[in-house]
Each structure stands twice: as structure tokens, then as C-alpha cells.
Scaffold this motif. Structure first.
Motif, PDB file in Angstrom:
ATOM      1  N   TYR A   1     -40.551  37.291  37.832  1.00 39.63           N
ATOM      2  CA  TYR A   1     -41.998  37.130  37.992  1.00 39.63           C
ATOM      3  C   TYR A   1     -42.506  35.926  37.187  1.00 39.63           C
ATOM      4  CZ  TYR A   1     -41.776  41.992  39.650  1.00 39.63           C
ATOM      5  OH  TYR A   1     -41.471  43.148  40.324  1.00 39.63           O
TER       6      TYR A   1
ATOM      7  N   ASP B   1     -43.368  33.527  42.176  1.00 35.82           N
ATOM      8  CA  ASP B   1     -42.202  34.164  41.566  1.00 35.82           C
ATOM      9  C   ASP B   1     -40.964  33.403  42.036  1.00 35.82           C
ATOM     10  OD1 ASP B   1     -43.694  37.346  42.384  1.00 35.82           O
ATOM     11  OD2 ASP B   1     -43.841  36.233  40.495  1.00 35.82           O
TER      12      ASP B   1
ATOM     13  N   ARG C   1     -50.112  34.375  38.371  1.00 37.15           N
ATOM     14  CA  ARG C   1     -49.358  35.064  39.419  1.00 37.15           C
ATOM     15  C   ARG C   1     -49.265  34.190  40.665  1.00 37.15           C
ATOM     16  NH1 ARG C   1     -46.025  36.943  39.322  1.00 37.15           N
ATOM     17  NH2 ARG C   1     -46.057  38.631  40.864  1.00 37.15           N
TER      18      ARG C   1
END
Lengths: 141, 132
Positions: free
Chosen positions: B47, B56, B53
Motif C-alpha cells: 500500500y 499501490d 492513497r
């Protein structure tokens, strides 16, 4: 107060049209700040004295080269590079994220360096250096 | 962005399905009909390759197995799928390199015989790097 993992940090850069969140393409954010120490030492002193002077600093970014429309790193920095001065009216850095209440450092800057690299065995990458121009405003998102 | 395991394995399977004559399993199948490609679970799925975010990174094993009809014929059949210079309808590398953010890093023959449902097959393991 609490410490934070680096994965939550984010950076937004104004490209002349809008503030763009390029964080999804950025791997490191280095926010380096300094202040001049002007020498005020006079005769008779046994130790040097200083007075704080002008602040200075730069933000260095590394990450993935990405040409996604509007928010990709290649897209945003190409727009800034195409300007006459490379000036950036607003940069916002959120080391703990950009949720409401998170600490925000905002300032203007100048893009002074932009490099791309393409190793045969890894992703095309970029690095960028932005010189902070003027004062840094500390607030919240 | 960021990797959804189901979506990623489906996407790799779809790309492999373009290879002529190759049966594709985008999951760890208990039984296969050869020649077959089996998309394995990532080793690992990491991750936070970028902030917020954004992306990944994962390394997927893709197992290609062919029947051991004879030693030379099995080698020849496997070699076709391992050809790094052929097009996407022949080569595993070409087919998967065409997936955005994907690159076939290498093919490993350290486990040349793979047993599936009690049958032995000649096998190659491709290691696929995906950033998404």
C-alpha cells in the motif's frame, strides 16, 4: 497531539487556473525552511549574537510522472513551466492530511527545477523544486 | 486509483485472454486445461506507493503451464508464451505490458514442474509489477 505516517501528507499546487491536488502521484514531500541569522555581535562580547532576519525555504517533491488531464504531475508542471516566470500563486502543504482542521501551510513560490527520469526497470519519475516566495501562512484546512 | 485485488486480477486475466490458444484463470484454480495461464495472488501488495492513497504497488505471479506430452514439445510450447519479442496475441510479456502501469519483470523457471490436481505440467512463472 500525535505523530503521523507520511502516507497521509498531501500537497496542492495552483497551476494558474485551479488548485490541483497532485498527492496521488507524489512519493516524497520535503518542506525545508530557514531563517537568516544576522550577526549583531559587538566589541566586548564573549559570544556571538544574532537577530533573526528574513525567512527562506523550498519544497522538493519526487514521485511518478503522470499525464492525467488537469492533475497529473507532468500536466501541472508543464503548465507552470510554460509561464513567463514559473511563478506559483499558491502551494498548500498538509503534512497530516487535508481533512477539516488539519494543519495547512500555504505560500507562493517559483518552480526552479523540474527533472524527469526513466529507468528501464522502474516507473518514469519526476523531481521538482519550488522556491518559497514570501511569508508562509499557517492555518487549517 | 489504488489497487483493488479483484479488479487487478480480472484485468490481468483479460489481457492474457488475448493470447491465442491460452486458457486463462484469473484466480488460483484447482484444475486447469492446458495450455493455461493462472493469475496468482500478489507477493506482496504494497500500500501507499504514493501519498493520499494515490497508488499501490503489487507483484503478481502468473503461472503458465503446458502439458508434458514430450520433453522437447513441452519446451517448445512454453517457449512460445515466453517470447519477449512477439506480439500481444502470442507473448505473455507483450500482452501484460500493454496494461497501464503494468510490466512483466522476468520469467522464472526455478520450479519447472508444477503439479495441479495430480498431473505434472511444465511451468514458467512470470513476475508482473503493477502500479495502480
Amino acid at each position: 497531539m500525535a505523530n503521523e505516517h507520511g502516507s497521509v501528507s498531501q500537497i496542492l499546487i495552483h497551476d494558474g487556473s485551479s488548485l490541483r491536488n497532485i498527492s496521488p502521484y507524489v512519493k516524497t514531500i520535503d518542506n525545508n525552511q530557514s531563517r537568516d541569522a544576522n550577526d549583531t555581535t559587538t566589541k566586548g562580547a564573549t559570544g556571538k549574537t544574532y537577530r533573526g532576519g528574513l525567512t527562506d525555504g523550498e519544497v522538493r517533491l519526487t514521485g511518478l510522472w503522470d499525464d492525467t488531464a488537469s492533475v497529473g504531475t507532468r500536466t501541472v508542471f508543464a503548465t507552470i513551466k510554460a509561464t513567463a516566470t514559473g511563478g506559483i500563486q499558491t502551494i498548500e502543504v498538509g503534512m497530516e492530511g487535508i481533512a477539516t482542521g488539519d494543519i495547512k501551510e500555504s505560500f507562493a513560490g517559483v518552480l526552479t527545477q523540474y527533472d524527469e527520469s526513466s529507468p528501464v526497470d522502474d516507473m518514469v519519475a519526476f523531481t521538482a523544486t519550488i522556491k518559497i516566495s514570501g511569508a508562509i501562512t499557517i492555518g487549517t484546512f | 486509483m489504488a489497487i483493488n485485488l479483484n479488479t487487478a486480477m480480472d484485468t490481468l486475466g483479460t489481457a492474457l485472454a488475448g493470447i491465442t490458444g491460452l486458457r486463462v484463470y484469473d484466480y488460483l484454480a484447482d484444475n486447469v486445461a492446458v495450455p493455461a495461464a493462472v493469475v496468482g495472488l500478489p507477493q506482496p501488495l504494497t500500500y501507499d506507493h504514493t501519498h493520499g492513497r494515490g497508488t499501490d504497488r503489487a507483484t503478481f505471479p502468473v503461472y503458465v503451464v503446458v502439458g508434458k506430452v514430450s520433453d522437447r514439445a513441452a519446451r517448445d510450447a512454453l517457449a512460445v508464451f515466453c517470447d519477449g519479442t512477439a506480439g500481444a496475441t502470442v507473448s505473455v510479456k507483450a500482452a501484460l505490458d500493454a496494461v497501464p502501469g503494468c510490466r512483466v519483470m522476468d520469467v522464472d523457471f526455478s520450479n519447472p514442474v508444477m503439479s495441479i490436481a495430480g498431473a505434472d505440467y511444465l511451468a514458467a512463472t512470470f513476475h508482473v509489477d503493477l502500479v495502480a
